[in-house]
Design a protein around this motif. Structure first.
Motif, PDB file in Angstrom:
ATOM      1  N   UNK A 218      46.650  31.460  28.229  1.00 35.17           N
ATOM      2  CA  UNK A 218      46.372  32.866  27.918  1.00 35.17           C
ATOM      3  C   UNK A 218      46.449  33.720  29.177  1.00 35.17           C
ATOM      4  N   UNK A 219      45.909  33.227  30.271  1.00 38.86           N
ATOM      5  CA  UNK A 219      45.893  33.960  31.536  1.00 38.86           C
ATOM      6  C   UNK A 219      47.310  34.231  32.037  1.00 38.86           C
ATOM      7  N   UNK A 220      48.135  33.213  32.069  1.00 40.44           N
ATOM      8  CA  UNK A 220      49.490  33.379  32.592  1.00 40.44           C
ATOM      9  C   UNK A 220      50.392  34.151  31.644  1.00 40.44           C
ATOM     10  N   UNK A 221      50.132  34.075  30.362  1.00 40.62           N
ATOM     11  CA  UNK A 221      50.878  34.922  29.436  1.00 40.62           C
ATOM     12  C   UNK A 221      50.595  36.391  29.718  1.00 40.62           C
ATOM     13  N   UNK A 222      49.328  36.691  30.034  1.00 42.15           N
ATOM     14  CA  UNK A 222      48.978  38.053  30.398  1.00 42.15           C
ATOM     15  C   UNK A 222      49.677  38.499  31.668  1.00 42.15           C
ATOM     16  N   UNK A 223      49.740  37.617  32.674  1.00 41.55           N
ATOM     17  CA  UNK A 223      50.443  37.954  33.917  1.00 41.55           C
ATOM     18  C   UNK A 223      51.928  38.160  33.666  1.00 41.55           C
TER      19      UNK A 223
ATOM     20  N   UNK B  46      47.360  43.098  35.050  1.00 36.38           N
ATOM     21  CA  UNK B  46      46.796  42.741  36.351  1.00 36.38           C
ATOM     22  C   UNK B  46      46.082  41.403  36.242  1.00 36.38           C
ATOM     23  N   UNK B  47      45.832  40.798  37.381  1.00 36.53           N
ATOM     24  CA  UNK B  47      45.158  39.488  37.374  1.00 36.53           C
ATOM     25  C   UNK B  47      43.761  39.591  36.761  1.00 36.53           C
ATOM     26  N   UNK B  48      43.041  40.652  37.108  1.00 32.25           N
ATOM     27  CA  UNK B  48      41.688  40.808  36.576  1.00 32.25           C
ATOM     28  C   UNK B  48      41.701  41.021  35.073  1.00 32.25           C
ATOM     29  N   UNK B  49      42.626  41.844  34.598  1.00 34.58           N
ATOM     30  CA  UNK B  49      42.720  42.096  33.163  1.00 34.58           C
ATOM     31  C   UNK B  49      43.150  40.844  32.416  1.00 34.58           C
ATOM     32  N   UNK B  50      44.130  40.135  32.962  1.00 34.49           N
ATOM     33  CA  UNK B  50      44.636  38.931  32.305  1.00 34.49           C
ATOM     34  C   UNK B  50      43.559  37.857  32.202  1.00 34.49           C
ATOM     35  N   UNK B  51      42.777  37.676  33.272  1.00 38.09           N
ATOM     36  CA  UNK B  51      41.725  36.655  33.231  1.00 38.09           C
ATOM     37  C   UNK B  51      40.612  37.065  32.282  1.00 38.09           C
TER      38      UNK B  51
ATOM     39  N   UNK C 137      36.513  32.245  38.104  1.00 38.71           N
ATOM     40  CA  UNK C 137      36.347  33.586  38.655  1.00 38.71           C
ATOM     41  C   UNK C 137      37.592  33.943  39.470  1.00 38.71           C
ATOM     42  N   UNK C 138      37.887  35.231  39.515  1.00 39.04           N
ATOM     43  CA  UNK C 138      38.975  35.746  40.347  1.00 39.04           C
ATOM     44  C   UNK C 138      38.368  36.336  41.604  1.00 39.04           C
ATOM     45  N   UNK C 139      38.808  35.817  42.737  1.00 41.04           N
ATOM     46  CA  UNK C 139      38.301  36.296  44.029  1.00 41.04           C
ATOM     47  C   UNK C 139      39.438  36.952  44.795  1.00 41.04           C
ATOM     48  N   UNK C 140      39.130  38.119  45.392  1.00 37.87           N
ATOM     49  CA  UNK C 140      40.142  38.827  46.180  1.00 37.87           C
ATOM     50  C   UNK C 140      40.754  39.983  45.431  1.00 37.87           C
ATOM     51  N   UNK C 141      42.054  40.160  45.598  1.00 40.86           N
ATOM     52  CA  UNK C 141      42.768  41.298  45.032  1.00 40.86           C
ATOM     53  C   UNK C 141      42.902  41.153  43.519  1.00 40.86           C
ATOM     54  N   UNK C 142      42.639  42.232  42.790  1.00 47.64           N
ATOM     55  CA  UNK C 142      42.597  42.151  41.324  1.00 47.64           C
ATOM     56  C   UNK C 142      43.923  42.508  40.651  1.00 47.64           C
ATOM     57  N   UNK C 143      44.893  43.041  41.410  1.00 45.09           N
ATOM     58  CA  UNK C 143      46.169  43.470  40.809  1.00 45.09           C
ATOM     59  C   UNK C 143      47.320  42.595  41.285  1.00 45.09           C
TER      60      UNK C 143
END
Length: 317
Positions: A275-280, A285-290, A311-317
């Motif tokens: 699901x995460x990588x389909x969103x990417x 964005x990484x934050x939205x996809x996760x 969790x996503x750490x660092x840049x969110x886009x």
């Protein structure tokens, strides 16, 4: 001996909330929460008939953490949050804190950072949408779906490279990663609590250590995803710098890192990552996809053990 919070908005307005609660109280709640998460990891057969009880206990501790650490700040919080924890707070699932009605992730898009200086470093790095990931799967009897997970991630991107079974070696990772814009690594990981610098990730024929990670060339990597157990668990030392796998990957050059806070469920993680990588792939964005991947999994598996380990750490886009 107490925890406080600074809340800074996009226009640099800063609010200070001192003395939210004692560190000892947070540590006690955290240990009890981890005990409940560990119970859920025993497998469905072991907890059959106890699901409701486990859910209530888990929500109770997540509710206490929300009451002490989020509720006093709630009116100052915006839809998108970057949380920079201190000390032992680094290992808390803030996105799963519960207010009695819903989780923090239901109301906010959330990313994390080890420190403000690391966050600035991450945001200063230019990145483009991911199109050429290096996807690695190191499976065994304990995590049989690691190979399937890596394969499913690679299948979403025509220019990806897949390394599984005998090809999933450290040498191949080192040789190939400089020519890819993301790294997905589905494998075992161990956090060395007595010496976090000895934390490591299993590769075919050996282990990827923190020293090895420091020497990776991640200059082109917009994202590293460590789909393994406890990859985000670190031990803060003096100055609140993190010792563990997280520091190594940021040092090697990636601006965004997806890591886990506890032992993950192999089957559910495969679904979440797809699901995460389909969103990417679709341009999110990484934050939205996760976040959307978590919410999708939560619909089917509502216990936070299943949907909230990453969790996503660092840049969110």
């Amino acid at each position: 001996d107490t925890s406080g919070a600074f809340v800074m908005s996009k226009d640099d307005d800063i609010s200070f909330f001192p003395n939210l609660t004692t560190n000892a109280k947070i540590d006690t709640i955290s240990r009890k929460l981890q005990f409940q998460l560990d119970k859920a990891s025993y497998g469905e057969a072991a907890i059959e008939g106890l699901e409701d009880q486990l859910m209530r206990a888990t929500l109770a501790y997540l509710g206490q953490l929300h009451k002490f650490l989020i509720e006093p700040l709630q009116t100052d919080l915006k839809e998108k949050l970057v949380i920079i924890p201190h000390g032992s707070l680094h290992n808390l699932p803030f996105h799963a804190f519960h207010n009695g009605d819903d989780f923090l992730i239901d109301r906010h898009e959330i990313t994390f950072a080890p420190s403000a200086s690391v966050l600035r470093y991450c945001w200063d790095k230019e990145t483009a949408p991911i199109s050429k990931p290096l996807s690695i799967g190191v499976g065994d009897k304990a995590i049989p779906q690691a190979t399937e997970e890596a394969t499913s991630v690679a299948s979403l991107f025509p220019d990806s490279t897949l390394l599984v079974e005998g090809e999933a070696t450290q040498d191949h990772l080192t040789d190939l990663i400089a020519d890819h814009d993301a790294l997905h690594l589905a494998s075992h990981a161990t956090f060395a609590e007595d010496n976090p610098a000895f934390s490591r990730i299993k590769m075919e024929g050996g282990w990827l250590t923190l020293d090895d990670i420091y020497n990776l060339d991640l200059a082109k990597s917009a994202l590293v995803t460590l789909s393994a157990c406890e990859t985000g668990v670190s031990s803060p030392n003096a100055g609140d710098e993190l010792v563990g796998l997280t520091r190594g990957f940021f040092y090697a050059g990636t601006p965004s890192l997806v890591v886990s806070l506890w032992k993950v469920n192999d089957e559910v993680t495969t679904v979440l990552m797809q699901e995460f990588y389909q969103g990417l792939r679709d341009g999110k964005t990484k934050a939205t996809a996760l976040r959307e991947a978590m919410l999708a999994v939560k619909e089917e598996r509502p216990h936070p053990y299943y949907w909230a380990p990453f969790v996503l750490s660092g840049k969110s886009v």
